[in-house]
Design a protein around this motif. Sequence first.
Motif, PDB file in Angstrom:
ATOM      1  N   ALA A 274     -28.210 -26.172   2.687  1.00 58.47           N
ATOM      2  CA  ALA A 274     -26.880 -25.713   2.252  1.00 58.47           C
ATOM      3  C   ALA A 274     -26.585 -26.263   0.862  1.00 58.47           C
ATOM      4  CB  ALA A 274     -25.815 -26.165   3.235  1.00 58.47           C
ATOM      5  N   LEU A 275     -26.475 -25.349  -0.090  1.00 55.46           N
ATOM      6  CA  LEU A 275     -26.152 -25.786  -1.456  1.00 55.46           C
ATOM      7  C   LEU A 275     -24.650 -26.019  -1.593  1.00 55.46           C
ATOM      8  CD1 LEU A 275     -28.293 -23.384  -3.670  1.00 55.46           C
ATOM      9  CD2 LEU A 275     -28.529 -25.861  -3.526  1.00 55.46           C
ATOM     10  N   GLY A 276     -23.891 -25.206  -0.903  1.00 57.03           N
ATOM     11  CA  GLY A 276     -22.445 -25.356  -1.001  1.00 57.03           C
ATOM     12  C   GLY A 276     -21.751 -24.477   0.011  1.00 57.03           C
ATOM     13  N   GLY A 277     -20.472 -24.721   0.177  1.00 55.94           N
ATOM     14  CA  GLY A 277     -19.728 -23.910   1.132  1.00 55.94           C
ATOM     15  C   GLY A 277     -18.240 -24.082   0.930  1.00 55.94           C
TER      16      GLY A 277
ATOM     17  N   ARG B 264     -19.938 -40.401   3.319  1.00 53.91           N
ATOM     18  CA  ARG B 264     -20.060 -40.095   4.751  1.00 53.91           C
ATOM     19  C   ARG B 264     -21.175 -40.955   5.324  1.00 53.91           C
ATOM     20  NH1 ARG B 264     -19.910 -33.437   4.296  1.00 53.91           N
ATOM     21  NH2 ARG B 264     -17.986 -33.385   3.092  1.00 53.91           N
TER      22      ARG B 264
ATOM     23  N   ALA C  36     -17.042 -26.146  -2.311  1.00 54.48           N
ATOM     24  CA  ALA C  36     -17.637 -27.398  -2.809  1.00 54.48           C
ATOM     25  C   ALA C  36     -19.150 -27.342  -2.661  1.00 54.48           C
ATOM     26  CB  ALA C  36     -17.091 -28.593  -2.033  1.00 54.48           C
ATOM     27  N   ALA C  37     -19.825 -27.965  -3.617  1.00 53.46           N
ATOM     28  CA  ALA C  37     -21.291 -27.975  -3.581  1.00 53.46           C
ATOM     29  C   ALA C  37     -21.785 -29.376  -3.929  1.00 53.46           C
ATOM     30  CB  ALA C  37     -21.844 -26.965  -4.577  1.00 53.46           C
ATOM     31  N   GLY C  38     -22.893 -29.768  -3.322  1.00 56.76           N
ATOM     32  CA  GLY C  38     -23.445 -31.100  -3.542  1.00 56.76           C
ATOM     33  C   GLY C  38     -24.311 -31.133  -4.793  1.00 56.76           C
TER      34      GLY C  38
ATOM     35  N   ARG D  83     -28.094 -31.979  -4.296  1.00 60.17           N
ATOM     36  CA  ARG D  83     -28.910 -30.834  -3.821  1.00 60.17           C
ATOM     37  C   ARG D  83     -29.188 -29.839  -4.945  1.00 60.17           C
ATOM     38  NH1 ARG D  83     -26.832 -29.786   2.323  1.00 60.17           N
ATOM     39  NH2 ARG D  83     -26.856 -31.992   2.884  1.00 60.17           N
TER      40      ARG D  83
ATOM     41  N   HIS E  39     -22.578 -39.052  -1.839  1.00 59.10           N
ATOM     42  CA  HIS E  39     -23.103 -37.968  -2.651  1.00 59.10           C
ATOM     43  C   HIS E  39     -21.988 -37.486  -3.570  1.00 59.10           C
ATOM     44  CE1 HIS E  39     -21.214 -35.549   0.574  1.00 59.10           C
ATOM     45  NE2 HIS E  39     -21.171 -34.559  -0.302  1.00 59.10           N
TER      46      HIS E  39
ATOM     47  N   GLY F 139     -31.885 -34.972   0.786  1.00 57.19           N
ATOM     48  CA  GLY F 139     -30.744 -34.055   0.661  1.00 57.19           C
ATOM     49  C   GLY F 139     -29.513 -34.502   1.426  1.00 57.19           C
ATOM     50  N   ARG F 140     -29.579 -35.662   2.072  1.00 56.17           N
ATOM     51  CA  ARG F 140     -28.393 -36.153   2.781  1.00 56.17           C
ATOM     52  C   ARG F 140     -28.208 -37.635   2.506  1.00 56.17           C
ATOM     53  NH1 ARG F 140     -27.684 -34.886   8.965  1.00 56.17           N
ATOM     54  NH2 ARG F 140     -27.098 -32.877   8.118  1.00 56.17           N
ATOM     55  N   GLN F 141     -27.111 -37.946   1.842  1.00 52.31           N
ATOM     56  CA  GLN F 141     -26.863 -39.326   1.455  1.00 52.31           C
ATOM     57  C   GLN F 141     -25.535 -39.808   2.000  1.00 52.31           C
ATOM     58  OE1 GLN F 141     -27.789 -38.504  -2.917  1.00 52.31           O
ATOM     59  NE2 GLN F 141     -28.421 -40.618  -2.566  1.00 52.31           N
TER      60      GLN F 141
ATOM     61  N   GLN G  45     -19.858 -34.195  -5.358  1.00 49.16           N
ATOM     62  CA  GLN G  45     -19.547 -32.778  -5.182  1.00 49.16           C
ATOM     63  C   GLN G  45     -18.855 -32.215  -6.404  1.00 49.16           C
ATOM     64  OE1 GLN G  45     -17.256 -32.036  -1.622  1.00 49.16           O
ATOM     65  NE2 GLN G  45     -18.972 -32.534  -0.266  1.00 49.16           N
TER      66      GLN G  45
ATOM     67  N   GLU H  31     -23.727 -40.969   7.199  1.00 48.95           N
ATOM     68  CA  GLU H  31     -24.652 -40.078   7.886  1.00 48.95           C
ATOM     69  C   GLU H  31     -26.028 -40.725   7.943  1.00 48.95           C
ATOM     70  OE1 GLU H  31     -23.859 -35.675   7.386  1.00 48.95           O
ATOM     71  OE2 GLU H  31     -23.588 -36.386   5.351  1.00 48.95           O
TER      72      GLU H  31
ATOM     73  N   ARG I 203     -17.443 -24.247   9.870  1.00 48.74           N
ATOM     74  CA  ARG I 203     -17.658 -25.322   8.902  1.00 48.74           C
ATOM     75  C   ARG I 203     -17.375 -26.660   9.565  1.00 48.74           C
ATOM     76  NH1 ARG I 203     -19.804 -25.321   4.750  1.00 48.74           N
ATOM     77  NH2 ARG I 203     -18.255 -26.300   3.450  1.00 48.74           N
TER      78      ARG I 203
HETATM   79  P1  AMP Z   1     -19.001 -29.988   2.942  1.00 46.94           P
HETATM   80  O1  AMP Z   1     -17.882 -30.774   2.337  1.00 46.94           O
HETATM   81  O2  AMP Z   1     -19.566 -30.606   4.185  1.00 46.94           O
HETATM   82  O3  AMP Z   1     -18.703 -28.548   3.043  1.00 46.94           O
HETATM   83  O4  AMP Z   1     -20.199 -30.114   1.896  1.00 46.94           O
HETATM   84  C1  AMP Z   1     -20.240 -29.378   0.715  1.00 46.94           C
HETATM   85  C2  AMP Z   1     -21.623 -29.507   0.112  1.00 46.94           C
HETATM   86  O5  AMP Z   1     -21.858 -30.868  -0.222  1.00 46.94           O
HETATM   87  C3  AMP Z   1     -22.765 -29.152   1.051  1.00 46.94           C
HETATM   88  O6  AMP Z   1     -23.024 -27.785   1.035  1.00 46.94           O
HETATM   89  C4  AMP Z   1     -23.897 -29.937   0.451  1.00 46.94           C
HETATM   90  O7  AMP Z   1     -24.426 -29.276  -0.681  1.00 46.94           O
HETATM   91  C5  AMP Z   1     -23.218 -31.190  -0.020  1.00 46.94           C
HETATM   92  N1  AMP Z   1     -23.325 -32.290   0.964  1.00 46.94           N
HETATM   93  C6  AMP Z   1     -22.584 -32.477   2.072  1.00 46.94           C
HETATM   94  N2  AMP Z   1     -22.910 -33.615   2.694  1.00 46.94           N
HETATM   95  C7  AMP Z   1     -23.883 -34.183   1.954  1.00 46.94           C
HETATM   96  C8  AMP Z   1     -24.636 -35.398   2.047  1.00 46.94           C
HETATM   97  N3  AMP Z   1     -24.443 -36.249   3.045  1.00 46.94           N
HETATM   98  N4  AMP Z   1     -25.554 -35.673   1.081  1.00 46.94           N
HETATM   99  C9  AMP Z   1     -25.757 -34.826   0.051  1.00 46.94           C
HETATM  100  N5  AMP Z   1     -25.062 -33.668  -0.106  1.00 46.94           N
HETATM  101  C10 AMP Z   1     -24.150 -33.341   0.834  1.00 46.94           C
END
Ligand code: AMP
Length: 431
Positions: free
Chosen positions: A289-292, A122, A314-316, A319, A134, A129-131, A136, A124, A267
């Motif tokens: 956010a660890l996961g969702g 992504r 899914a969880a990163g 993180r 990343h 914590g944001r790459q 999952q 971003e 979400r």
């Molecule tokens: P999502 O697919 O957006 O629901 O993301 C699931 C999980 O992936 C999030 O809860 C984070 O733990 C992790 N995550 C999402 N985006 C990033 C990011 N850009 N860098 C690192 N971890 C991420």
Amino acid sequence: MLYSTVREFFPLYKAPRGTSDILPDEQGYWRYVEEKAALLCQLYGYQRITTPVFEDLRLFSRTVAEGTDIVDKEMYIFQDRSGQKLALSPEGTAPICRAYLEHGLYNLPQPVRLYYIASAFRYERPQAGRQRQHHQFGFEALGDADPALDAEVIEMANQFFLSLGLSGFSIQINSIGCRTCRPNYIEALKQHYSPHVASLCPDCQVRFTRNPLRLLDCKKPSCQKLAKTAPKSIDYLCNDCRTHFESVQKYLTALGLSFQVKHRLVRGLDYYTRTVFEIESQREGAQSALGGGGRYDDLMEQLGGDSTPSVGFAAGIERMVRSLKAQEVNIPALPKSDVFVAYRGDEAKLEAMKLALRLRRSQIAVMEATGNRSLKGQMRQANTSGANHTIIIGKTEVENQTVILRDMKSGEQKSVPSAEVEAALEGVNTA
Ligand code: AMP
């Protein structure tokens, strides 16, 4: 510049912004997470699936949906040499649904339970914590509408973080309804926001027309104020969605899970229906956010399949690793070499190479010296290798068909017949 032990120079290339190398020092954490993930999935009956790193762009633009940040601003899109438009996967669910339909997994007994460990891309703004790339870990239960499955997935996510040894996280859940009841809610949301559109941040002004649900998710203080007083989705649920949400809560309570209903939880991906949930670390600051995950009952139909109600999480991994370090969770060390093999002279080198081969075939991990380093240099290498024993072969040892076996902890050395090295290493024959 040359220092006694450290050499510094300036590389021509660096890893792209927002990506990182996972160096050997870090790999212990990654292996730990991957092993815990595999064990968890085995316990819950989820099988691994691996999908390509890139997919047809439309797979994401139609499911994650235009109007979401991921599709509008963050996808890595490229055209291959045939002109086909492709995207690096920004998430793991849509590719799995594509594979489910492509390979006829709907013919299997339902639900089909799958898990994955994969990169997500992504574009971003990088920060802690944001790459931009990343990783999952995620799991999906496809083809069953039972609210017990929502509870299974949420409980499994909770169990995963517990099994990692993490604490201090909370579970938030919400229901955002289905295609029958959500339009009424969106209408109410728009009515709430419409007198204030001019005061919204530029992103939310776009969300107001393209994806109003996402207005609730904005982190800007001025927008948050409005979100706090916004109508709640659970007040607009149809009977089926309300019953479903009540059942999910009933099951979670029966399983002994503590959770909060968070009315503003929506979400970032558009395909969710009914249950959505997030697991948040209360100890980390930003990007907590660890996961969702959640339910996505209509996604398969959007991809041309029959109605296939499904739920996933899914969880990163980055993180998780950050939390494991912050909470000082004890991670098992990665295995090192059992033996380092050193030699002096060309003939001894040949014997050393043959012995290393023989030991490895007996499942003994061996690191070999190379080149023409002095024995002292080789012993330094042996020390840093972490091996418990070093085998030294010189001219005398070649002639006598023996080796010197050195215990690296005690520094004790003894001569061992070459044919008996395996036994000596096992401590069976210490003669
Ligand atoms: P999502 O697919 O957006 O629901 O993301 C699931 C999980 O992936 C999030 O809860 C984070 O733990 C992790 N995550 C999402 N985006 C990033 C990011 N850009 N860098 C690192 N971890 C991420």
